[in-house]
Design a protein around this motif. Structure first.
Motif, PDB file in Angstrom:
ATOM      1  N   GLU A  69       0.830  -1.204   0.000  1.00 58.79           N
ATOM      2  CA  GLU A  69       0.000   0.000   0.000  1.00 58.79           C
ATOM      3  C   GLU A  69       0.871   1.263   0.000  1.00 58.79           C
ATOM      4  OE1 GLU A  69      -2.770   1.953   3.353  1.00 58.79           O
ATOM      5  OE2 GLU A  69      -3.381  -0.061   2.728  1.00 58.79           O
ATOM      6  N   PHE A  70       1.925   1.278   0.815  1.00 59.48           N
ATOM      7  CA  PHE A  70       2.795   2.445   0.900  1.00 59.48           C
ATOM      8  C   PHE A  70       3.510   2.691  -0.426  1.00 59.48           C
ATOM      9  CE2 PHE A  70       6.675   4.750   1.942  1.00 59.48           C
ATOM     10  CZ  PHE A  70       6.171   5.792   2.704  1.00 59.48           C
ATOM     11  N   VAL A  71       4.017   1.637  -1.032  1.00 65.73           N
ATOM     12  CA  VAL A  71       4.703   1.779  -2.318  1.00 65.73           C
ATOM     13  C   VAL A  71       3.732   2.312  -3.365  1.00 65.73           C
ATOM     14  CG1 VAL A  71       5.804   0.516  -4.216  1.00 65.73           C
ATOM     15  CG2 VAL A  71       6.526   0.105  -1.851  1.00 65.73           C
ATOM     16  N   ARG A  72       2.545   1.753  -3.408  1.00 64.34           N
ATOM     17  CA  ARG A  72       1.539   2.207  -4.379  1.00 64.34           C
ATOM     18  C   ARG A  72       1.217   3.689  -4.191  1.00 64.34           C
ATOM     19  NH1 ARG A  72      -3.183  -0.287  -2.712  1.00 64.34           N
ATOM     20  NH2 ARG A  72      -3.652   1.654  -1.634  1.00 64.34           N
ATOM     21  N   ASP A  73       1.048   4.109  -2.936  1.00 63.24           N
ATOM     22  CA  ASP A  73       0.589   5.469  -2.651  1.00 63.24           C
ATOM     23  C   ASP A  73       1.708   6.509  -2.587  1.00 63.24           C
ATOM     24  OD1 ASP A  73      -1.916   4.345  -2.479  1.00 63.24           O
ATOM     25  OD2 ASP A  73      -2.004   4.419  -0.284  1.00 63.24           O
ATOM     26  N   ARG A  74       2.932   6.101  -2.202  1.00 61.70           N
ATOM     27  CA  ARG A  74       3.972   7.091  -1.922  1.00 61.70           C
ATOM     28  C   ARG A  74       5.295   6.872  -2.653  1.00 61.70           C
ATOM     29  NH1 ARG A  74       3.811   8.952   3.492  1.00 61.70           N
ATOM     30  NH2 ARG A  74       5.419  10.394   2.795  1.00 61.70           N
ATOM     31  N   LEU A  75       5.491   5.697  -3.266  1.00 63.15           N
ATOM     32  CA  LEU A  75       6.796   5.413  -3.874  1.00 63.15           C
ATOM     33  C   LEU A  75       6.734   4.936  -5.316  1.00 63.15           C
ATOM     34  CD1 LEU A  75       8.678   3.572  -0.970  1.00 63.15           C
ATOM     35  CD2 LEU A  75       9.059   5.888  -1.793  1.00 63.15           C
ATOM     36  N   ALA A  76       5.572   4.902  -5.912  1.00 62.35           N
ATOM     37  CA  ALA A  76       5.428   4.320  -7.251  1.00 62.35           C
ATOM     38  C   ALA A  76       6.367   4.951  -8.272  1.00 62.35           C
ATOM     39  CB  ALA A  76       3.980   4.415  -7.719  1.00 62.35           C
ATOM     40  N   SER A  77       6.590   6.243  -8.163  1.00 60.44           N
ATOM     41  CA  SER A  77       7.465   6.892  -9.145  1.00 60.44           C
ATOM     42  C   SER A  77       8.936   6.528  -8.952  1.00 60.44           C
ATOM     43  CB  SER A  77       7.304   8.415  -9.064  1.00 60.44           C
ATOM     44  OG  SER A  77       7.740   8.894  -7.799  1.00 60.44           O
ATOM     45  N   LEU A  78       9.304   6.110  -7.753  1.00 61.52           N
ATOM     46  CA  LEU A  78      10.700   5.761  -7.452  1.00 61.52           C
ATOM     47  C   LEU A  78      10.973   4.266  -7.549  1.00 61.52           C
ATOM     48  CD1 LEU A  78      11.186   8.053  -4.330  1.00 61.52           C
ATOM     49  CD2 LEU A  78      11.809   8.552  -6.694  1.00 61.52           C
ATOM     50  N   LEU A  79       9.926   3.469  -7.361  1.00 57.05           N
ATOM     51  CA  LEU A  79      10.044   2.006  -7.410  1.00 57.05           C
ATOM     52  C   LEU A  79       9.107   1.497  -8.499  1.00 57.05           C
ATOM     53  CD1 LEU A  79       9.835   1.276  -3.563  1.00 57.05           C
ATOM     54  CD2 LEU A  79      11.866   1.768  -4.909  1.00 57.05           C
ATOM     55  N   PRO A  80       9.535   1.596  -9.759  1.00 64.77           N
ATOM     56  CA  PRO A  80       8.622   1.340 -10.879  1.00 64.77           C
ATOM     57  C   PRO A  80       8.281  -0.132 -11.107  1.00 64.77           C
ATOM     58  CG  PRO A  80      10.820   1.777 -11.699  1.00 64.77           C
ATOM     59  CD  PRO A  80      10.856   2.016 -10.217  1.00 64.77           C
ATOM     60  N   ASN A  81       9.064  -1.049 -10.568  1.00 65.88           N
ATOM     61  CA  ASN A  81       8.845  -2.474 -10.822  1.00 65.88           C
ATOM     62  C   ASN A  81       8.249  -3.160  -9.603  1.00 65.88           C
ATOM     63  OD1 ASN A  81      10.141  -2.201 -13.369  1.00 65.88           O
ATOM     64  ND2 ASN A  81      12.120  -2.338 -12.351  1.00 65.88           N
ATOM     65  N   PRO A  82       7.398  -4.159  -9.810  1.00 68.97           N
ATOM     66  CA  PRO A  82       6.854  -4.901  -8.669  1.00 68.97           C
ATOM     67  C   PRO A  82       7.993  -5.593  -7.910  1.00 68.97           C
ATOM     68  CG  PRO A  82       5.817  -5.594 -10.734  1.00 68.97           C
ATOM     69  CD  PRO A  82       6.916  -4.660 -11.087  1.00 68.97           C
ATOM     70  N   PRO A  83       7.893  -5.642  -6.583  1.00 70.42           N
ATOM     71  CA  PRO A  83       8.967  -6.274  -5.813  1.00 70.42           C
ATOM     72  C   PRO A  83       8.878  -7.788  -5.850  1.00 70.42           C
ATOM     73  CG  PRO A  83       7.233  -5.610  -4.339  1.00 70.42           C
ATOM     74  CD  PRO A  83       6.843  -5.115  -5.715  1.00 70.42           C
ATOM     75  N   GLN A  84      10.006  -8.397  -5.577  1.00 68.68           N
ATOM     76  CA  GLN A  84      10.039  -9.828  -5.289  1.00 68.68           C
ATOM     77  C   GLN A  84       9.840  -9.923  -3.780  1.00 68.68           C
ATOM     78  OE1 GLN A  84      13.794 -11.729  -6.011  1.00 68.68           O
ATOM     79  NE2 GLN A  84      12.929 -13.778  -5.833  1.00 68.68           N
ATOM     80  N   VAL A  85       8.808 -10.629  -3.343  1.00 63.05           N
ATOM     81  CA  VAL A  85       8.471 -10.707  -1.927  1.00 63.05           C
ATOM     82  C   VAL A  85       8.639 -12.138  -1.438  1.00 63.05           C
ATOM     83  CG1 VAL A  85       6.658 -10.333  -0.203  1.00 63.05           C
ATOM     84  CG2 VAL A  85       6.800  -8.849  -2.214  1.00 63.05           C
ATOM     85  N   MET A  86       9.347 -12.269  -0.320  1.00 59.71           N
ATOM     86  CA  MET A  86       9.539 -13.566   0.316  1.00 59.71           C
ATOM     87  C   MET A  86       9.259 -13.410   1.800  1.00 59.71           C
ATOM     88  SD  MET A  86      13.199 -14.002  -1.489  1.00 59.71           S
ATOM     89  CE  MET A  86      13.288 -12.228  -1.611  1.00 59.71           C
ATOM     90  N   SER A  87       8.656 -14.402   2.413  1.00 59.49           N
ATOM     91  CA  SER A  87       8.455 -14.361   3.860  1.00 59.49           C
ATOM     92  C   SER A  87       8.426 -15.772   4.396  1.00 59.49           C
ATOM     93  CB  SER A  87       7.181 -13.607   4.219  1.00 59.49           C
ATOM     94  OG  SER A  87       6.051 -14.255   3.684  1.00 59.49           O
ATOM     95  N   GLY A  88       8.727 -15.881   5.675  1.00 56.21           N
ATOM     96  CA  GLY A  88       8.705 -17.191   6.286  1.00 56.21           C
ATOM     97  C   GLY A  88       9.261 -17.172   7.700  1.00 56.21           C
ATOM     98  N   GLN A  89       9.280 -18.333   8.280  1.00 54.29           N
ATOM     99  CA  GLN A  89       9.777 -18.477   9.647  1.00 54.29           C
ATOM    100  C   GLN A  89      11.295 -18.380   9.674  1.00 54.29           C
ATOM    101  OE1 GLN A  89       8.555 -22.080  11.573  1.00 54.29           O
ATOM    102  NE2 GLN A  89       9.134 -21.322  13.583  1.00 54.29           N
ATOM    103  N   VAL A  90      11.799 -17.655  10.650  1.00 54.78           N
ATOM    104  CA  VAL A  90      13.248 -17.563  10.847  1.00 54.78           C
ATOM    105  C   VAL A  90      13.697 -18.855  11.514  1.00 54.78           C
ATOM    106  CG1 VAL A  90      15.089 -16.309  12.028  1.00 54.78           C
ATOM    107  CG2 VAL A  90      13.149 -15.062  11.049  1.00 54.78           C
ATOM    108  N   VAL A  91      14.619 -19.567  10.904  1.00 51.35           N
ATOM    109  CA  VAL A  91      15.054 -20.847  11.441  1.00 51.35           C
ATOM    110  C   VAL A  91      16.458 -20.788  12.047  1.00 51.35           C
ATOM    111  CG1 VAL A  91      13.505 -22.198   9.989  1.00 51.35           C
ATOM    112  CG2 VAL A  91      15.805 -21.648   9.174  1.00 51.35           C
ATOM    113  N   ALA A  92      17.152 -19.670  11.856  1.00 53.32           N
ATOM    114  CA  ALA A  92      18.455 -19.461  12.492  1.00 53.32           C
ATOM    115  C   ALA A  92      18.643 -17.969  12.655  1.00 53.32           C
ATOM    116  CB  ALA A  92      19.585 -20.049  11.646  1.00 53.32           C
ATOM    117  N   SER A  93      19.199 -17.567  13.767  1.00 57.33           N
ATOM    118  CA  SER A  93      19.445 -16.136  14.004  1.00 57.33           C
ATOM    119  C   SER A  93      20.573 -15.981  14.996  1.00 57.33           C
ATOM    120  CB  SER A  93      18.181 -15.449  14.508  1.00 57.33           C
ATOM    121  OG  SER A  93      17.839 -15.933  15.782  1.00 57.33           O
ATOM    122  N   MET A  94      20.960 -14.732  15.175  1.00 56.68           N
ATOM    123  CA  MET A  94      22.047 -14.432  16.094  1.00 56.68           C
ATOM    124  C   MET A  94      21.617 -13.399  17.090  1.00 56.68           C
ATOM    125  SD  MET A  94      25.713 -13.187  14.835  1.00 56.68           S
ATOM    126  CE  MET A  94      26.428 -11.882  15.776  1.00 56.68           C
TER     127      MET A  94
END
Length: 94
Positions: A69-94
């Motif tokens: 929503e933010f990209v569509r409303d406030r950043l479309a002119s600066l971020l012209p391409n759709p993003p690659q989106v990934m999400s998931g559970q963190v299985v290792a961290s520090m």
């Protein structure tokens, strides 16, 4: 923990995108319960990456929705391409 990563290509003005994210998007993220960390990264060559880390899967999913929503409303002119989106559970961290 759950993380959402969004990779944007073709960014036309990384400095301005960073300013808008810091001033407009970061406050929106702070309202999502369970926020642990957020990073907006200039990877160079017109590529920027955001990483959101939350205690719950619901928080990570909400961040993806708010980012779209933010990209569509406030950043479309600066971020012209759709993003690659990934999400998931963190299985290792520090």
């Amino acid at each position: 923990m759950y993380a959402a990563v969004r990779r944007y290509t073709g960014v036309t003005d990384p400095a301005e995108a960073g300013r808008r994210v810091n001033e407009g998007f970061v406050p929106l993220l702070r309202d999502i319960p369970g926020l642990l960390a957020y990073y907006w990264i200039d990877a160079g060559d017109g590529v920027m990456v955001s990483t959101s880390v939350f205690e719950s899967e619901a928080g990570a999913a909400e961040s993806v929705d708010k980012a779209a929503e933010f990209v569509r409303d406030r950043l479309a002119s600066l971020l012209p391409n759709p993003p690659q989106v990934m999400s998931g559970q963190v299985v290792a961290s520090m």
